[in-house]
Design a protein around this motif. Structure first.
Motif, mmCIF file in Angstrom:
data_model
loop_
_atom_site.group_PDB
_atom_site.id
_atom_site.type_symbol
_atom_site.label_atom_id
_atom_site.label_comp_id
_atom_site.label_asym_id
_atom_site.label_seq_id
_atom_site.Cartn_x
_atom_site.Cartn_y
_atom_site.Cartn_z
ATOM 1 N N LEU A 185 -9.036 -4.450 7.411
ATOM 2 C CA LEU A 185 -9.684 -4.726 6.122
ATOM 3 C C LEU A 185 -8.678 -4.953 4.995
ATOM 4 N N GLY A 186 -7.382 -4.866 5.290
ATOM 5 C CA GLY A 186 -6.374 -5.078 4.263
ATOM 6 C C GLY A 186 -5.340 -3.969 4.277
ATOM 7 N N LEU A 187 -4.826 -3.626 3.098
ATOM 8 C CA LEU A 187 -3.808 -2.584 2.993
ATOM 9 C C LEU A 187 -4.357 -1.230 3.444
ATOM 10 N N VAL A 188 -3.476 -0.413 3.980
ATOM 11 C CA VAL A 188 -3.843 0.960 4.326
ATOM 12 C C VAL A 188 -4.057 1.741 3.033
ATOM 13 N N GLN A 189 -5.108 2.566 2.992
ATOM 14 C CA GLN A 189 -5.449 3.313 1.791
ATOM 15 C C GLN A 189 -4.283 4.181 1.321
ATOM 16 N N ALA A 190 -4.191 4.360 0.008
ATOM 17 C CA ALA A 190 -3.102 5.141 -0.567
ATOM 18 C C ALA A 190 -3.057 6.554 -0.004
ATOM 19 N N LEU A 191 -4.222 7.175 0.186
ATOM 20 C CA LEU A 191 -4.240 8.570 0.640
ATOM 21 C C LEU A 191 -3.774 8.722 2.083
ATOM 22 N N GLU A 192 -3.645 7.601 2.801
ATOM 23 C CA GLU A 192 -3.152 7.652 4.176
ATOM 24 C C GLU A 192 -1.660 7.331 4.270
ATOM 25 N N GLN A 193 -0.982 7.185 3.132
ATOM 26 C CA GLN A 193 0.432 6.838 3.118
ATOM 27 C C GLN A 193 1.240 7.951 2.452
ATOM 28 N N PRO A 194 1.759 8.896 3.220
ATOM 29 C CA PRO A 194 2.471 10.027 2.614
ATOM 30 C C PRO A 194 3.733 9.620 1.866
ATOM 31 N N GLY A 195 4.341 8.480 2.230
ATOM 32 C CA GLY A 195 5.564 8.061 1.557
ATOM 33 C C GLY A 195 5.344 7.049 0.454
ATOM 34 N N LEU A 196 4.099 6.923 -0.015
ATOM 35 C CA LEU A 196 3.794 5.851 -0.956
ATOM 36 C C LEU A 196 4.523 5.996 -2.286
ATOM 37 N N ASP A 197 4.600 7.201 -2.821
ATOM 38 C CA ASP A 197 5.231 7.360 -4.134
ATOM 39 C C ASP A 197 6.701 6.957 -4.099
ATOM 40 N N ALA A 198 7.396 7.294 -3.034
ATOM 41 C CA ALA A 198 8.793 6.878 -2.907
ATOM 42 C C ALA A 198 8.899 5.360 -2.813
ATOM 43 N N GLN A 199 7.939 4.749 -2.124
ATOM 44 C CA GLN A 199 7.953 3.296 -2.010
ATOM 45 C C GLN A 199 7.660 2.637 -3.351
ATOM 46 N N LEU A 200 6.732 3.208 -4.108
ATOM 47 C CA LEU A 200 6.429 2.668 -5.435
ATOM 48 C C LEU A 200 7.647 2.753 -6.348
ATOM 49 N N ASP A 201 8.390 3.844 -6.255
ATOM 50 C CA ASP A 201 9.617 3.957 -7.044
ATOM 51 C C ASP A 201 10.645 2.914 -6.609
#
Length: 429
Positions: A185-201
């Motif tokens: 359905l597209g991108l994996v939901q934010a809550l399923e990505q534990p490393g998301l904040d580091a990636q956003l930085d």
């Protein structure tokens, strides 16, 4: 009138990197202490989950069909009163769909920046960018962003031939480590990505390094507008809402609408086997029940609690994935069949190709509503629809609305602000 810096971020097509760029700008500005509000053009649940994490604020939809001009204007005006910067991420290509991102940008006079994937081109980049900028005179372009460039020499080549009024704002390098994971359905939901904040930085660092000198966010004049609040038709009513990785497709505006109607909201997680809260009504939104079917089936009390809820004549709204979770059986994309709650007769099968996509208008017994449909599953059921949606663009997607006692179900993701009174009438029972 309110003055606020604003930017509409679009592209010639899906997959160009709009979400990554929008999130990178948002996180970069938040790290500087600025208040950022981000919007997503059109129906979408996945991109907003990423953008909400990047900006630290809820992400709302701006959709001229689902919400209408006045609703979109009120959302923009509210953001302008609260924020230092407004970012709007487009949908698909700039001119795709009816209404398109270009229609929205033109309606509110928003400056457009197109993100173009430059990985397989050089000087043709300028031709594509110039064509996008000149296709519609009522759409004001502020610059262009080159994404996935191979180095400084490549960046110089893509900038060649750009007219003076269409500057290159940034040339972002091609970095596989910055790519977000995707599923059907597209991108994996934010809550399923534990490393998301580091990636956003990391995205924000890349944006800061790639941004060319002298770029400034241009202040925009946003018309003042306040949407009339609905009457508190749900005062004293408590609505239980499933919310977790299996049931995460929830418009922020839908939650706001329920609260504006006076409802008390009780969120719970079926995946964590939390019990159904004491309530007067239930909303099971869409999501990914097919990915968590075994855990949902193992919930010790939910199926019986929902059956008892409906037996007492209390309203239950199940949308898309929420509907699948109430069927007799759900077969996932791997071909494995899972027993579900058994409140609705029928079976669904998740397939490898898209089954339905499109905006939807549907007439509930309580009044007309708008929304959209997007799913990979097909449904086999003996139920007879009480209504069938229509697609405003003439597409073939026309979803059914089913009713079993006080249980109402459909593949449609309804946009509650399109008719708060109809939503209230249903949930009031």
């Amino acid at each position: 009138m309110t003055s606020c810096r604003a930017l509409f971020i679009s592209a010639p097509s899906s997959g160009s990197g709009k979400t990554c760029v929008t999130a990178a700008i948002a996180r970069s500005q938040v790290r500087r202490g600025r208040r950022v509000r981000v919007f997503k053009t059109g129906p979408d649940f996945l991109d907003p989950s990423i953008l909400e994490r990047a900006s630290g604020a809820p992400v709302y939809q701006l959709d001229l069909f689902m919400g209408g001009f006045a609703h979109c204007q009120a959302l923009l005006a509210q953001a302008a009163r609260e924020a230092d910067l407004i970012l709007i991420e487009g949908v698909m290509g700039l001119f795709d769909g009816k209404p398109s991102g270009a229609d929205l940008a033109a309606a509110f006079g928003l400056p457009v920046v197109c993100v173009i994937d430059a990985s397989a081109m050089a000087q043709t980049f300028a031709a594509l960018a110039t064509g996008l900028a000149r296709f519609r005179p009522d759409v004001r372009h502020y610059g262009v962003i080159a994404n996935r460039v191979g180095g400084q020499a490549h960046a110089r080549m893509v900038a060649e031939g750009l007219p003076g009024e269409l500057p290159l704002i940034a040339a972002l390098p091609r970095e596989p480590r910055l790519i977000l994971p995707e599923r059907h359905l597209g991108l994996v939901q934010a809550l399923e990505q534990p490393g998301l904040d580091a990636q956003l930085d990391a995205w924000a660092d890349t944006w800061d390094a790639a941004l060319l000198p002298n770029f400034v966010f241009e202040p925009q004049t946003i018309e003042d507008a306040i949407e009339t609040a609905p009457a508190p038709l749900l005062a004293g009513r408590r609505i239980a809402i499933a919310r977790d990785a299996a049931f995460g497709f929830i418009y922020a505006a839908n939650v706001d609408t329920l609260r504006a109607l006076g409802a008390e909201l009780a969120f719970f997680s079926p995946l964590k086997h939390e019990p159904l809260p004491a309530c007067d009504a239930v909303w099971l939104p869409g999501g990914y029940p097919e990915l968590y079917a075994d855990r949902l089936a193992a919930h010790p009390t939910l199926a019986a609690a929902l059956a008892a809820h409906v037996a007492r004549g209390k309203p239950l709204l199940a949308e898309c994935g929420g509907m699948l979770a109430l069927l007799d059986e759900l077969t996932d994309a791997a071909g494995d069949a899972h027993p579900m709650a058994g409140l609705l007769p029928g079976r669904a099968h998740v397939q490898q190709r898209l089954a339905a996509l499109g905006l939807q208008a549907i007439n509930w017994p309580e009044g007309p509503l708008r929304g959209h449909s997007y799913h990979y599953s097909t449904l086999d059921t003996p139920m007879t629809p009480i209504a069938t949606a229509t697609n405003p663009n003439g597409g073939k997607t026309a979803e059914a609305l089913y009713q079993q006692g006080s249980l109402r179900a459909s593949y449609v993701h309804h946009y509650f602000p399109s008719n708060p009174e109809a939503i209230a009438a249903f949930f009031k029972g």
